[in-house]
Design a protein around this motif. Structure first.
Motif, mmCIF file in Angstrom:
data_model
loop_
_atom_site.group_PDB
_atom_site.id
_atom_site.type_symbol
_atom_site.label_atom_id
_atom_site.label_comp_id
_atom_site.label_asym_id
_atom_site.label_seq_id
_atom_site.Cartn_x
_atom_site.Cartn_y
_atom_site.Cartn_z
ATOM 1 N N LYS A 274 0.848 -1.180 0.000
ATOM 2 C CA LYS A 274 0.000 0.000 0.000
ATOM 3 C C LYS A 274 0.885 1.231 0.000
ATOM 4 O O LYS A 274 1.716 1.406 0.902
ATOM 5 N N VAL A 278 -2.931 3.711 -1.866
ATOM 6 C CA VAL A 278 -3.266 2.928 -3.056
ATOM 7 C C VAL A 278 -2.756 1.503 -2.870
ATOM 8 O O VAL A 278 -1.591 1.291 -2.538
ATOM 9 N N TYR A 280 -1.461 -1.869 -4.224
ATOM 10 C CA TYR A 280 -0.800 -2.397 -5.416
ATOM 11 C C TYR A 280 -0.634 -3.906 -5.293
ATOM 12 O O TYR A 280 -0.182 -4.410 -4.260
ATOM 13 N N ARG A 354 -6.008 -0.537 -13.615
ATOM 14 C CA ARG A 354 -5.796 0.523 -12.626
ATOM 15 C C ARG A 354 -6.798 0.473 -11.472
ATOM 16 O O ARG A 354 -6.496 0.965 -10.383
ATOM 17 N N LYS A 355 -7.958 -0.103 -11.696
ATOM 18 C CA LYS A 355 -8.952 -0.167 -10.625
ATOM 19 C C LYS A 355 -9.657 -1.512 -10.687
ATOM 20 O O LYS A 355 -10.756 -1.624 -11.236
#
Length: 419
Positions: A274, A278, A280, A354-355
């Motif tokens: 993190k 975010v 990852y 990305r999401k």
């Protein structure tokens, strides 16, 4: 063999192709368009040459290497269409040595005509030739040049004019396809009158594949339904344009549309972290091993399934029960998180998604990306960072899985020692 067993036996990353899905797709295409020949563009998945040879009428190859692949896989030369913009005297001679002049050949320039005519004459054979009509790019020739070449081919004792070849791209709309077929039908009438002979047509519809499922796990059923709808619409377009009545025979050429649904890509989770709030997930693979047309640098979400290294639940992927946890399967209380799915390359561009909303991931879990059967195996920048190439598995019509390519090191290709 279930996903978890495959992961345990063959180790990630790897690609898995399914011959049952290939057979379903080609059968569906023949049923929808019974009067149209079926060609597979090998560049979409050369690993499938042997699997598809018996399911299609011909395979299009665009390089000497692709031709060699087909021959090694036992594909009969009379099923091969030799295409591509870069043909040389040496490469055509090698192909004639292997194929004895059987099959078909495209002419994409006046230079190609000279090469084909010379090679055929020296080999004492006759080559069946399509002349490629350009759609406005570097491939093929304009109409004036096509007609000049057509007369030359007809005058040659070593070349036979089979027809014209036209392909303008992939992921096309049905409206664009109808426009192209309408124009080709009109041009075919004109050309037939000028040449005073019947000709055939090799056409690439470029039907699209919807790779993105907004976080759902299984793309197979959704893509299958969409494909059937597109084929029904394409059949109506063929009837409206009357292209079948203009040309002696018509063959449609597909790559992505045949191969995409047959393959899935398996990659392990190498690290979880993190950073600035975010999450990852660092994966073993990345953009060098998986590409989706139109992904917009990871902004769109493909069909993904997560397989926990520890837990076990049921989900559906590629039409079967899978040993995994689906991204949308939240009703059982499985906690989910949003992740950036990043690859292992030293590049900020190495982002697959990305999401991605997935069950909470841990190092050692596996992600399975659906609809990865076209181009992913060959289109990525496989030599970048000298990481190993993934293994390749094929599940046959009896459900048996075989290893057709093991994991391969690439560092020796890049090291410059000549060893």
């Amino acid at each position: 063999m279930k996903e978890r067993e495959l992961i345990r036996k063959y180790k990630t990353p790897f690609y898995l192709y399914d011959e049952v899905i290939l057979a379903e797709r080609t059968d569906c295409m023949r049923k929808a368009l019974p009067g149209i020949g079926l060609c597979f563009a090998l560049k979409a998945a050369p690993i499938l040459a042997g699997c598809l040879a018996g399911k299609v009428d011909r395979l299009e190859v665009c390089s000497p290497g692709e031709y060699e692949i087909c021959i090694r896989n036992g594909v009969s030369p009379d099923k091969l269409l030799v295409s591509g913009v870069n043909k040389s005297y040496e490469s055509i001679n090698r192909i004639l040595e292997l194929g004895h002049g059987e099959g078909w050949y495209t002419i994409e320039s006046p230079e190609h005509f000279e090469i084909m005519d010379r090679c055929a004459r020296e080999a004492d054979t006759v080559l069946n030739c399509y002349i490629r009509l350009s759609s406005g790019n570097q491939f093929g020739v304009d109409k004036d040049t096509l007609e000049e070449l057509a007369f030359k081919v007809n005058e040659s004792e070593n070349l036979n004019l089979t027809g014209i070849h036209f392909f303008s791209g992939t992921q096309k709309t049905l409206k664009r396809i109808e426009g192209e077929l309408s124009e080709l039908a009109e041009y075919g009438k004109s050309l037939r009158q000028k040449l005073k002979t019947e000709i055939g047509l090799e056409f690439g519809p470029g039907l699209g594949v919807n790779y993105f499922g907004a976080g759902e796990a299984s793309g197979y059923e959704a893509e299958k339904a969409d494909a059937e709808k597109q084929l029904a619409n394409l059949a109506e377009i063929v009837d409206r344009t009357g292209v079948n009545s203009v040309y002696r025979d018509v063959t449609f050429e597909y790559g992505r549309f045949i191969a995409a649904a047959s393959g899935r890509y398996f990659t392990g989770v190498a690290d979880i972290k993190k950073t600035y709030d975010v999450n990852y997930a660092i994966l073993e693979g990345g953009i060098h091993q998986l590409t989706y047309y139109g992904s917009m640098a990871g902004m769109k979400i493909p069909y993904i399934m997560a397989v926990s290294a520890e837990e076990k639940s049921q989900s559906t992927a590629a039409g079967e029960k899978a040993d995994g946890i689906a991204a949308e399967n939240k009703a059982d209380g499985t906690e989910t998180k949003e992740y950036v799915l990043a690859g292992s390359l030293c590049s900020v561009n190495d982002i697959l998604v990305r999401k991605a909303v997935l069950p909470e991931l841990k190092k050692g879990d596996t992600l399975i990306f659906d609809l990865a059967g076209a181009y992913a195996l060959t289109e990525g920048i496989g030599l970048f960072l000298s990481r190993d190439l993934p293994a390749v598995l094929i599940r046959d019509l009896n459900g048996e899985v075989r290893l057709v390519r093991d994991h391969m090191e690439t560092n020796s290709i890049n090291d410059g020692t000549g060893v």
